[in-house]
Each structure stands twice: as structure tokens, then as C-alpha cells.
Design a protein around this motif. Structure first.
Motif, PDB file in Angstrom:
ATOM      1  N   PRO A 133       0.816  -1.235  -0.071  1.00  0.00           N
ATOM      2  CA  PRO A 133      -0.075  -0.033  -0.006  1.00  0.00           C
ATOM      3  C   PRO A 133       0.955   1.183  -0.036  1.00  0.00           C
ATOM      4  O   PRO A 133       1.967   1.284   0.400  1.00  0.00           O
ATOM      5  CB  PRO A 133      -0.824  -0.233   1.362  1.00  0.00           C
ATOM      6  CG  PRO A 133      -0.627  -1.456   1.781  1.00  0.00           C
ATOM      7  CD  PRO A 133       0.833  -1.782   1.133  1.00  0.00           C
ATOM      8  N   ALA A 134       0.515   2.357  -0.493  1.00  0.00           N
ATOM      9  CA  ALA A 134       1.091   3.763  -0.690  1.00  0.00           C
ATOM     10  C   ALA A 134       1.827   4.009   0.752  1.00  0.00           C
ATOM     11  O   ALA A 134       2.832   4.532   1.041  1.00  0.00           O
ATOM     12  CB  ALA A 134       0.255   4.597  -1.155  1.00  0.00           C
ATOM     13  N   ARG A 135       0.969   3.640   1.883  1.00  0.00           N
ATOM     14  CA  ARG A 135       1.282   4.134   3.121  1.00  0.00           C
ATOM     15  C   ARG A 135       2.106   3.250   3.858  1.00  0.00           C
ATOM     16  O   ARG A 135       2.308   3.483   5.405  1.00  0.00           O
ATOM     17  CB  ARG A 135       0.144   4.836   3.746  1.00  0.00           C
ATOM     18  CG  ARG A 135      -0.682   5.986   3.381  1.00  0.00           C
ATOM     19  CD  ARG A 135      -1.688   6.628   3.888  1.00  0.00           C
ATOM     20  NE  ARG A 135      -1.237   6.772   5.215  1.00  0.00           N
ATOM     21  CZ  ARG A 135      -0.786   8.170   5.534  1.00  0.00           C
ATOM     22  NH1 ARG A 135      -0.571   9.007   4.631  1.00  0.00           N
ATOM     23  NH2 ARG A 135      -0.705   8.229   6.911  1.00  0.00           N
ATOM     24  N   ARG A 136       2.623   2.250   3.390  1.00  0.00           N
ATOM     25  CA  ARG A 136       3.345   0.889   3.893  1.00  0.00           C
ATOM     26  C   ARG A 136       4.539   1.715   4.548  1.00  0.00           C
ATOM     27  O   ARG A 136       5.397   2.250   3.810  1.00  0.00           O
ATOM     28  CB  ARG A 136       3.681  -0.181   3.139  1.00  0.00           C
ATOM     29  CG  ARG A 136       4.554  -0.906   3.898  1.00  0.00           C
ATOM     30  CD  ARG A 136       4.038  -1.919   4.693  1.00  0.00           C
ATOM     31  NE  ARG A 136       2.974  -3.018   3.833  1.00  0.00           N
ATOM     32  CZ  ARG A 136       2.394  -3.832   4.554  1.00  0.00           C
ATOM     33  NH1 ARG A 136       2.597  -4.264   5.672  1.00  0.00           N
ATOM     34  NH2 ARG A 136       1.726  -4.587   3.573  1.00  0.00           N
ATOM     35  N   LEU A 137       4.891   1.575   5.753  1.00  0.00           N
ATOM     36  CA  LEU A 137       6.188   2.280   6.421  1.00  0.00           C
ATOM     37  C   LEU A 137       7.418   1.241   5.888  1.00  0.00           C
ATOM     38  O   LEU A 137       7.050  -0.082   5.944  1.00  0.00           O
ATOM     39  CB  LEU A 137       6.184   2.160   7.774  1.00  0.00           C
ATOM     40  CG  LEU A 137       5.179   3.467   8.353  1.00  0.00           C
ATOM     41  CD1 LEU A 137       5.013   3.375   9.826  1.00  0.00           C
ATOM     42  CD2 LEU A 137       5.489   4.661   8.033  1.00  0.00           C
ATOM     43  N   LEU A 138       8.381   1.844   5.690  1.00  0.00           N
ATOM     44  CA  LEU A 138       9.731   0.970   5.316  1.00  0.00           C
ATOM     45  C   LEU A 138       9.688  -0.014   6.572  1.00  0.00           C
ATOM     46  O   LEU A 138      10.243  -1.168   6.255  1.00  0.00           O
ATOM     47  CB  LEU A 138      10.876   1.743   5.029  1.00  0.00           C
ATOM     48  CG  LEU A 138      12.344   0.895   4.976  1.00  0.00           C
ATOM     49  CD1 LEU A 138      12.115  -0.063   3.613  1.00  0.00           C
ATOM     50  CD2 LEU A 138      13.483   1.914   4.821  1.00  0.00           C
ATOM     51  N   SER A 139       9.709   0.238   7.503  1.00  0.00           N
ATOM     52  CA  SER A 139       9.735  -0.607   9.011  1.00  0.00           C
ATOM     53  C   SER A 139       8.943  -1.836   8.627  1.00  0.00           C
ATOM     54  O   SER A 139       9.358  -3.150   9.082  1.00  0.00           O
ATOM     55  CB  SER A 139       9.700   0.112  10.023  1.00  0.00           C
ATOM     56  OG  SER A 139       8.422   0.798  10.316  1.00  0.00           O
ATOM     57  N   ASP A 140       7.783  -1.714   8.549  1.00  0.00           N
ATOM     58  CA  ASP A 140       6.668  -2.780   8.344  1.00  0.00           C
ATOM     59  C   ASP A 140       7.048  -3.496   6.934  1.00  0.00           C
ATOM     60  O   ASP A 140       7.027  -4.798   7.125  1.00  0.00           O
ATOM     61  CB  ASP A 140       5.368  -2.085   8.029  1.00  0.00           C
ATOM     62  CG  ASP A 140       4.858  -1.594   9.391  1.00  0.00           C
ATOM     63  OD1 ASP A 140       5.288  -2.032  10.546  1.00  0.00           O
ATOM     64  OD2 ASP A 140       4.186  -0.759   9.356  1.00  0.00           O
ATOM     65  N   ALA A 141       7.453  -2.909   6.076  1.00  0.00           N
ATOM     66  CA  ALA A 141       7.895  -3.468   4.904  1.00  0.00           C
ATOM     67  C   ALA A 141       9.089  -4.600   5.115  1.00  0.00           C
ATOM     68  O   ALA A 141       9.029  -5.617   4.723  1.00  0.00           O
ATOM     69  CB  ALA A 141       8.198  -2.834   3.611  1.00  0.00           C
ATOM     70  N   LEU A 142      10.213  -4.130   5.712  1.00  0.00           N
ATOM     71  CA  LEU A 142      11.106  -4.777   6.169  1.00  0.00           C
ATOM     72  C   LEU A 142      10.852  -6.003   6.931  1.00  0.00           C
ATOM     73  O   LEU A 142      11.080  -7.149   6.692  1.00  0.00           O
ATOM     74  CB  LEU A 142      12.187  -4.036   6.694  1.00  0.00           C
ATOM     75  CG  LEU A 142      12.936  -2.940   5.825  1.00  0.00           C
ATOM     76  CD1 LEU A 142      13.756  -1.883   6.931  1.00  0.00           C
ATOM     77  CD2 LEU A 142      14.017  -3.557   4.943  1.00  0.00           C
TER      78      LEU A 142
END
Length: 161
Positions: free
Chosen positions: A22-31
Motif C-alpha cells: 500500500p502507498a502508506r506502508r512504512l519501510l519498517s513494516d515492509a522490512l
């Protein structure tokens, strides 16, 4: 209605990854959630504690403040990417272990990435520079003395390499 997903490419620890986020996915969450790199800890979610610090193009960045879509143009290094491919610890990791620069370990990944970048900028820091280097990271357990010593020891190890 479902949220629109964006196809992105992230280069993390030298490996290219293709994700739909999603556009608002934080990098920390993606990692953590998309790539399974759980070494990037999320403490405050406001960029204050430093536990989520990663390196973007070699510079410390709070992963809880960066969107994954914005990270596409950067070379990302997490704590998992600091050691050599054969598992040999980096000088900073070795120094933290030798100097007991960790207790519970929650803040440690952020310190390791921050200090790695700091020593690239200032390979032979004074005691005050070592303290300043870690000023943006919070630790609730150690009292910082062993962390400062670990910074100084990592500089010694790096100088002898």
C-alpha cells in the motif's frame, strides 16, 4: 473497497526484492512483515527512539518515518546486512559483543547501524564524538557507558583492519 497496491523494487542488504505494498506502508513494516527482516525493531513509531534505524545509501534513517515506496531509490542496509556473508561480525558488532554494549537487545540494531555510519564519517572518534554519535538512540537498560566503550572499541578494531 480494497487498498491499491504499488509494485516496488527494494534493494536491501545487496538483494533486489519486488513487493506489492500500500502507498502508506512504512519501510519498517515492509522490512519486518514483507521481507521477514525482523532485526529492524519498532519502538516508538515516531522516530524518537532509534530502534528502527537502517542505513539508506550509508546514512542512518528511521525506517518508521520512511515510506517503502520512497525507499526504492536507495540502497538499504539493515542490521542483518552488517555482518559478512560468511557470518563474520562487523567491527561494530564485534565491539558491542566484547564490551557488553547490549542488555535486552531491543535497541541494539539501531545502535549498530547508527555507529556503523558514524564510524565511516569519523573513524577515530574522541570520547565526546563517540557519545554524540549515539545521542539520537535511546536505551533503557545499559546506562550507555558500555555502548560508548563499544564505539571506541569498534574504532580500534577498524583501525587495525
Amino acid at each position: 473497497m480494497s487498498e491499491t497496491l504499488h509494485e516496488i523494487r527494494l534493494r536491501v542488504n545487496g538483494i533486489e526484492h519486488e513487493l506489492r505494498v500500500p502507498a502508506r506502508r512504512l519501510l519498517s513494516d515492509a522490512l519486518r512483515h514483507d521481507l521477514g527482516l525482523t532485526g529492524t525493531h519498532v519502538g516508538c513509531e515516531h522516530g524518537v527512539c532509534g530502534s528502527c534505524t537502517i542505513l539508506a545509501d550509508g546514512e542512518p534513517v528511521r525506517a518508521c518515518l520512511m515510506l517503502a515506496v520512497a525507499a526504492q531509490t536507495h540502497d538499504i542496509t539493515t542490521v542483518e546486512g552488517l555482518a559478512e556473508p560468511d557470518g563474520t561480525l562487523s567491527p561494530v558488532q564485534q565491539a558491542f559483543a566484547e564490551c557488553h554494549g547490549l542488555q535486552c537487545g531491543f535497541c541494539t540494531p539501531g545502535f549498530l547501524t547508527t555507529v556503523t555510519a558514524g564510524l565511516r564519517r569519523e573513524p577515530c572518534p574522541t570520547h565526546e564524538q563517540a557519545r554524540d554519535m549515539i545521542a539520537g538512540n535511546l536505551c533503557r537498560c545499559t546506562g550507555y557507558q558500555n555502548i560508548v566503550r563499544a564505539v571506541e572499541r569498534a574504532a580500534e578494531i577498524g583501525a587495525s583492519s
